[in-house]
Write an enzyme that holds these catalytic residues in place. Sequence first.
Site, PDB file in Angstrom:
ATOM      1  N   GLU B  58      12.241   1.974  -9.439  1.00  0.00           N
ATOM      2  CA  GLU B  58      12.196   2.085  -7.979  1.00  0.00           C
ATOM      3  C   GLU B  58      13.561   2.447  -7.389  1.00  0.00           C
ATOM      4  O   GLU B  58      13.660   3.175  -6.404  1.00  0.00           O
ATOM      5  CB  GLU B  58      11.716   0.778  -7.350  1.00  0.00           C
ATOM      6  CG  GLU B  58      10.303   0.381  -7.750  1.00  0.00           C
ATOM      7  CD  GLU B  58      10.230  -0.333  -9.089  1.00  0.00           C
ATOM      8  OE1 GLU B  58      11.292  -0.645  -9.673  1.00  0.00           O
ATOM      9  OE2 GLU B  58       9.107  -0.584  -9.565  1.00  0.00           O
ATOM     10  N   ASP B 117      -2.523 -10.966  -7.060  1.00  0.00           N
ATOM     11  CA  ASP B 117      -1.245 -10.867  -7.773  1.00  0.00           C
ATOM     12  C   ASP B 117      -0.277 -11.994  -7.392  1.00  0.00           C
ATOM     13  O   ASP B 117       0.693 -12.245  -8.104  1.00  0.00           O
ATOM     14  CB  ASP B 117      -0.593  -9.509  -7.516  1.00  0.00           C
ATOM     15  CG  ASP B 117      -1.234  -8.421  -8.370  1.00  0.00           C
ATOM     16  OD1 ASP B 117      -1.963  -8.760  -9.323  1.00  0.00           O
ATOM     17  OD2 ASP B 117      -1.016  -7.228  -8.076  1.00  0.00           O
TER      18      ASP B 117
END
Lengths: 278, 314
Positions: B58, B117
Amino acid sequence: MQIVVRDQTDLALLKEKAREVRRRILTMVHRANSGHVGGSLSSVEILVALYYRLMRHDPRRPAWPERDRFILSKGHCTPVIYAVLADCGYFPMSDLRTFRRPGSHLQGHPYAPKTPGIEVSTGTLGLGLSTAAGMALGAKLRKQSHRYYVLCGDGEIQEGQIWEAAMFANKYHLDNLIAFVDRNYLQTDGHSEEIMPLDPLLPKWEAFGWRTCEIDGHDFAEIIEAVETAKGAPGKPTLIVARTVKGKGVSFMENVVGWHGTPPTREEYERAMKELEE
Amino acid sequence: MNSTEFKQTRQGYVDALIELALVDPDVVVLDSDVAKATKTCDFEALFPDRFFNCGVQEQNMMCVAAGLALEGFIPFATTFGVFASCRAGDQVRNAIAYPKLNVKIGATHCGISTGGDGASHQANEDIAIMRSFPNMTVLVPGDYEESRLATKAAARFTGPVYLRFGRDKYPVVPEIHDGFAIGKAKLLHEGEDVTIVTTGIMASEGLKAAGILAERGYSARVLHMPTVKPIDTEALLAAARGTRGIVTAEEHSIIGGLGEAVAGFVAEQHPTMVRRVGVRDTFGESGQAQELLDRYGLRAANIVAEALSVLQEY
């Protein structure tokens, strides 16, 4: 503000240019009483070779689309790039007096929107190589032929993001990307191999898919040959490990850790300038 | 009894990217190995040469996007909100916001409704982080169609933009489909007693809350703010002057988000009671999106409770 025409440049001229640049680095940091001398002095020959011999650029047209781009990934070494850009004529030499002062376009770390000739705003380490890789990818998409030259510090490549960029440049075959590591073995807190070992560098970069070579980073002939070879090597980015001496050119600064980010006192400044007289 | 349609906001983002790419060759998309989750895989299928999967990188991706912007492209760097704002926060701040580069950050899986999650993947702080960076524009659209409109508006705008989307399917809210102007609030419902200011998926809850308040005899103004930065100060000033208090609602921490942006402005310009509906100062947990929205107090009932407390105090 004289611009050296590349074809007429010989080694003696480049050496003279390097001496002038070193003097300006010291004056800038002394006047600001702040800035990074050691890593600026160690990379003088690399920048002089690029700007006066190797790169295609035109100070009168800083946004010329076909220019080669230089990205100072080790952003703290602004004194050396500002000294070179001013000498090339990107902005008046007198601006160097405003380095690190409020209102100046010459920020402590490069800020592209303000300074003509600065391509990328850097400062936090590890970002410049990735940004250059993105630019190099952009040039490939547009089928342009100019090149991207990046200067990383050796301490800087301890950053994980450098290795992300290394993988990325390999994936997209960015042979228009040529990066130098200013391998002076010193970082802020000490010797790189004690703080966080980096050697062996060449096998690491080769394993990441880069073409590599190692040179004396103060020898113009070796810098020029390494870049010319890189230009003729398709398909892969090139990493040049330039062995250098931190603080190069000033006897009491050479290879001394303390000269990373400390400005010289008046007495030290005068001694240094004396050593750098013709 | 309820015929409300539910659609993904992230799909609105990617559908807009495809529309944009058809007319603008400079639009390119980056992702960081979550293309199937962010839906940019749809873009990749149509424009493989303009899609760059950066792998699980990222930080590198944000800087590559900056580099592409420097070469005149309009890159949409796409990843989950937690990674865009926290993992790559330095890169967004220094490589994109500071030099004011024309990079669009598409952040999906934002807010508590990311669901199963759990807390590691539920971006509840991203608005706070992004709006604290100078030069950054922060867009939080409320449903599929508004996400599509916001993405197209971001492409037309020059400068860094953070676009925030969720993971779940969210109610379609026809009241917010009338265009998209960055920096402009949308008046969804007129009212004089209290103002409900919503962003993102809370638009539908805000409208429901206004309905409940009406049954109790209170008239609530509903102001939807899909632009959290720059905040629409004109609409806020009118709300502060024209109603007795403000309740903000966001699927984000009450720290640093819409609520603080609103409270900060009215405290300086026209002191007004402001109460915030949002995730309190806590991490989330695993669960289904809709049950988490209940559990963390992000419903019309929570907005109504805060509105009543404002009305009863004044």
